[in-house]
Write an enzyme that holds these catalytic residues in place. Structure first.
Site, PDB file in Angstrom:
ATOM      1  N   LYS A 178      66.053  81.613  -9.093  1.00  0.00           N
ATOM      2  CA  LYS A 178      66.041  80.990 -10.423  1.00  0.00           C
ATOM      3  C   LYS A 178      66.041  79.481 -10.240  1.00  0.00           C
ATOM      4  CE  LYS A 178      68.458  81.069 -14.916  1.00  0.00           C
ATOM      5  NZ  LYS A 178      69.574  81.630 -15.689  1.00  0.00           N
ATOM      6  N   SER A 210      68.592  83.836 -20.185  1.00  0.00           N
ATOM      7  CA  SER A 210      67.764  82.757 -19.691  1.00  0.00           C
ATOM      8  C   SER A 210      67.080  83.048 -18.364  1.00  0.00           C
ATOM      9  CB  SER A 210      68.624  81.504 -19.527  1.00  0.00           C
ATOM     10  OG  SER A 210      69.582  81.691 -18.495  1.00  0.00           O
ATOM     11  N   SER A 217      72.797  86.053 -19.528  1.00  0.00           N
ATOM     12  CA  SER A 217      71.502  85.633 -18.994  1.00  0.00           C
ATOM     13  C   SER A 217      70.995  86.403 -17.786  1.00  0.00           C
ATOM     14  CB  SER A 217      71.538  84.138 -18.661  1.00  0.00           C
ATOM     15  OG  SER A 217      71.455  83.376 -19.840  1.00  0.00           O
TER      16      SER A 217
END
Lengths: 489, 484
Positions: A76, A151, A175
């Site tokens: 990420k 997210s 997330s």
């Protein structure tokens, strides 16, 4: 090869069936072909990835490999990685190349893993649909007109579309779990403090926690073995004996592997708010658990309904302060024209941050300001304690808590983008877990009209091993987690 | 005309003498090239986190113990949010609601010598925080340079109650605090380098009025002289303003040493809302009793205790004892000298240290730690006065010789230069007889009642002895002979 789990890939590498360079190239090729449709990656750097793969091959040849050596992982873009552009999904950091490694990145490096690329995400991890990214929305591989969740939407889409065997995510209010649910992945948010936050760009420090996103509980366990551990550079990381999260998964326990397990079903998770099709799949999964020997008990988390409002005070408060360092002075975006210092600050931040980030900074500054602090911030902290106490009481009645991860399957791109409150409600089932600092998982539990739904598992503090085992036993007798979206053209 | 009372409270930022910064491993050494002592944490790269330096906490504990304060079992670091280019995170990590040190007192001496009066200043609190970097406005035509070497340097902010009633008291407090932080080794006290800087909150009120007047805060006073000047100017300005019918507005002011005036920097209206909240990156600071006891055991004897002990143990005057406990180095020097000279010479040792040695050090602008004459050497010298080996006058010469490195000890110099005092009364008598025979006129004058002639004869006798005769013996024998 691309549908194999991590252990099988490790075996293939160890058995010289494939080299790390070949495996890495395989995924790089898929990314090159499919990412333009999905937008799951912000940065891909084939040369860097292949250099790591070559090093991994040498290490494997020398017989010094460990379970993750040579396997590509998507990271990420919230994790600082030395020499990699690290944007956090923001224009503010569009030009930022990190000079250092986050602890999580360093641990993957130490394990000999390959970084296959930096995945797209909601800007500064603020969002539940991956639509707030400066680098554009990510598409859900199950239906590219829909969101992948957020997210960690880029990580979820990348793994679901087989652009990477597994990925890292971070979870501040859901997330990891929510995009895992929307993309048919297994995702784990560990107990707060189990994985170091050093080098992970802070959204809300007291809630942020990194974890694995993969295609099975087994894969998550292997990754957590590499990611977890005390870090002296993170004062909130916990100094505990290291655990082998895979150990329990490997034991042979017969056909009632979960006999004696008490699953708590909070009435607050099973009332209004959840779509019937998701609820049906959750109920079916619970029936499966009963077959495995588990018993379900009704429980209550009476303060659940306060979790979203408390979260939307605490998280923005911390974010407003955490994001103050992005001022255009030392690195990151600086407005090209400004008249004086204050003008430089306001223009750089006005141009560098997107709407959702600015909204949260404003909320955060407001709730911390003189005269409002007690009514908002302190009150939210009190609620946070009540919520944590609810869970403490609940775990006296049960071993794990289950319910839906997300109230619905993946929604359409743009569907909630104009209504922040609707968007915030996507996380009604996940947020309380962050406020309490507990470990939580999402595992695939079926498809509704071709779209995945997730079952959420919540454990007591440090019960990651138990959660992974409970997930694994279900995955041993069901096949939902093995479902893939149709290959994109 | 109204009588005015001055009310002053002081906030001091003492830079703690740790090797590394309060939340990172970077060095705190002064004077390095810009930004070479700024790590990823100090420049606030995305993702970095603070880790508390225990050595800074140790300093706070020592301070708390030294002023008889409560060392908080639990204190909390908070973020003070504001934007400034030399504040890399956009917030300063400080302590707000729960500071590490609560309460405490400092006893100060106001005035000099016998007129000195003791006064107790109450402390409100002391808390740990990080320093900001520096903005460099010179050298960058129209731009500002940022040096983050100082960012993250540990500070202890020490806050008093509004207990001081004059600039003299304020300065006495600042000096006592300055001496104390150096004494307990938590701050080097270097005011030029900014290691010890004071802000003074000053207000005035009519004598007898209970409520405080509106205060103005004078920032960044980095010398005791400026502190005195700034407060005096501020007080006179406030009184004049009120007497002219004006009102004092709460404000932050700066002192300009060139003009000797204070001038408002910002008013209360544009005061920041710092949006303090507990720093979620740091756990509450927990200090258990064990830690406090370990610190207590490692503490040096404190100035006031030492002063009182000097009075009792060495029969010194309060004045001498205070002078000798001005710094730990001074007090240690004194005690080492007494150990070498013998306790019976405690008083002469005090005189030598506070008068002769202090003057000599002062003349060459040296610290006592840089004295060429060691405490043991000075003690050895005083011992030879006590046992009548040498006179005070000869001792001064030997001190000078020791200062110049002409010998390793007083004894060696006495031996080498033949300075041993003549105490053999037979030898002195012979000398006196010779002097009397050689100076019949003086003898006659004395006998005629002129006392001055006696002193002249003593002088002649000492001259004959090359200064080495015991002066008391010369006096006694001469009087005896003349009286015969």
């Amino acid at each position: 090869m691309i549908t194999r789990n991590l252990s099988a890939l490790a075996q293939a590498l160890a058995g010289k069936e494939i080299s790390s360079v070949e495996l890495t190239q395989l995924y790089l090729d898929r990314i090159a072909r499919l990412n333009p449709q999905l937008n799951a990656f912000i940065t891909v750097d084939a040369e860097k990835s292949l250099a790591q793969a070559r090093a991994a091959d040498q290490r494997l040849a020398a017989g010094k490999g460990c379970p993750l050596t040579g396997i590509p992982f998507a990271q990420k873009d919230i994790f600082c990685a030395k020499g990699w552009r690290t944007t956090c999904g923001s224009k503010m950091l569009g030009n930022f190349t990190s000079p250092y490694d986050a602890t999580v990145i360093a641990k993957f490096d130490a394990a000999g893993a390959v970084n296959i690329g930096k995945t797209n995400m909601d800007e500064f991890a603020m969002g539940s649909s991956n639509e707030s990214s400066f680098f554009g929305p990510v598409k859900n591989p199950w239906d590219i007109s829909r969101v992948p969740g957020g997210s960690s939407g880029g990580s979820a889409a990348a793994v679901a579309a087989l652009l990477a065997p597994a990925a890292t995510g971070t979870d501040t209010g859901g997330s990891i779990r929510q995009p895992a649910a929307l993309c048919n992945l297994t995702g784990l948010k560990p107990t707060y403090g189990v994985v170091s936050r050093y080098g992970m760009i802070a959204f809300a420090s007291s809630l942020d926690q990194a974890g694995p996103m993969a295609r099975s509980a087994e894969d998550c366990a292997l990754m957590l073995n590499a990611m977890a551990g005390f870090d002296e550079r993170d004062s909130t990381s916990l100094d505990r004996p290291t655990e082998d999260y895979c150990a329990e998964l490997r034991t042979d326990v017969g056909n009632k592997p979960l006999a004696g397990l008490k699953i708590g079903l909070p009435r607050e998770f099973f009332g209004e708010g959840c779509t019937p099709e998701v609820m049906q799949l959750v109920e079916a999964a619970l029936a499966e658990y009963r077959k495995l020997g588990a018993e379900t008990v009704d429980i209550s988390l009476p303060n659940m309904k306060l979790s979203v409002p408390a979260y939307y005070v605490i998280a923005p408060a911390e974010a407003s302060s955490n994001l103050s360092r992005f001022d255009g002075v030392r690195y990151g975006y600086r407005a090209p024209n400004y008249s004086d210092l204050n003008d430089m600050y306001s223009k750089s931040r006005a141009q560098g941050f997107g709407a959702e980030v600015k909204r949260r900074i404003l909320i955060g500054a407001y709730v911390l300001s003189h005269g409002y602090y007690d009514a908002y911030y302190l009150q939210a902290q009190r609620i946070r304690r009540l919520i944590a106490n609810d869970f403490v009481a609940a775990f006296k009645q049960c071993d794990v808590i289950m319910g839906p991860t997300s109230p619905s399957t993946a929604f359409k791109l743009g569907e909630k983008a104009a209504d922040p409150v609707q968007m915030y409600l996507s996380d009604i089932y996940t947020i309380a877990v962050n406020l309490a600092g507990l470990p939580g998982m999402s595992i695939p539990c079926g498809l509704a009209q071709g779209l995945p739904a997730g079952l959420q598992l919540i454990g007591d503090y440090f019960d990651e091993a138990r959660l992974l085992n409970v997930a694994h036993r279900y995955q041993q007798v069901t096949g939902w987690h093995l479902q893939h979206p149709a290959e994109l053209a | 005309m109204k009588q005015w009372e001055v009310v002053i409270g002081i906030e001091t930022h003492a830079q703690l003498a740790t090797q590394s910064k309060i939340f990172s491993g970077s060095s705190t050494a002064f004077g390095a090239e810009p930004n070479v002592q700024a790590s990823a944490v100090d420049i606030a790269l995305p993702g970095v986190l603070p880790v508390l330096n225990k050595a800074a906490v140790e300093c706070a504990i020592r301070f708390g113990l030294a002023v008889g304060a409560t060392v908080a079992q639990k204190s909390v670091f908070a973020r003070k949010n504001y934007f400034y280019p030399d504040l890399p995170k956009g917030y300063q990590i400080s302590q707000f609601e729960l500071p590490v040190v609560v309460g405490g007192q400092l006893v100060i001496q106001v005035g000099q010598g016998d007129k000195a009066v003791e006064k107790t200043v109450n402390l409100t609190r002391a808390h740990l925080e990080e320093d900001a970097g520096k903005s460099l406005h010179e050298d960058f035509q129209g731009k500002t340079g940022i040096d983050l070497n100082r960012a993250g340097t540990p500070l202890l902010e020490i806050v008093t109650e509004p207990d001081m009633r004059s600039s003299a008291e304020a300065v006495a407090y600042a000096k006592a605090l300055h001496a104390l932080v150096r004494w307990i080794g938590i701050c080097d006290g270097n005011m030029q380098e900014g290691s010890f800087r004071c802000d003074a909150n000053v207000s005035v009120r009519p004598v007898g009025q209970k409520e405080f007047g509106t205060r103005r805060e004078i920032k960044n006073l980095n010398s005791f002289r400026f502190m005195q000047q700034a407060i005096d100017y501020e007080v006179q300005w406030q009184i004049a303003t009120i007497e002219d019918g004006g009102r004092i507005e709460q404000a932050t002011v700066l002192f300009d040493p060139a003009s000797g005036e204070t001038r408002a920097m910002r008013s209360k209206e544009d005061a920041h809302d710092y949006r303090y909240f507990p720093d979620p990156d740091l756990l509450p600071l927990i200090i258990d009793q064990d830690w406090i006891e370990r610190s207590r055991a490692a503490m040096p004897e404190l100035p006031v205790a030492k002063r009182d002990r000097f009075v009792t143990d060495y029969a010194l005057s309060a004045y001498d004892a205070a002078a000798l406990t001005a710094s730990l180095d001074f007090a240690d020097y004194y005690e080492t000298a007494v150990a070498a000279a013998g306790k019976a010479s405690a008083k002469p040792c005090a005189n030598w240290v506070t008068v002769d040695l202090a003057a000599r050090l002062n003349k060459e602008d040296r610290e006592i730690s840089e004295s060429p004459v060691s405490a043991t050497q000075l003690g050895g010298l005083v011992a030879r006065i006590a046992d009548n080996t040498i006179s005070n006058n000869i001792a001064k010469k030997i001190f000078e010789a020791l200062w110049n490195g002409e010998g390793r000890s007083a004894d060696e110099i006495i031996e080498k230069q033949g300075l041993k005092q003549i105490t053999d009364s037979g030898a002195i008598e012979t000398m006196i007889d010779e002097v009397l025979t050689a100076n019949p006129a003086m003898v006659a004058e004395f006998k005629a009642g002129k006392e001055k002639a006696f002193n002249a004869l003593v002088g002649q006798a000492m001259k004959a002895a090359k200064g080495k005769a015991n002066p008391q013996q010369v006096n006694d024998l001469l009087r005896k002979k003349l009286g015969e």
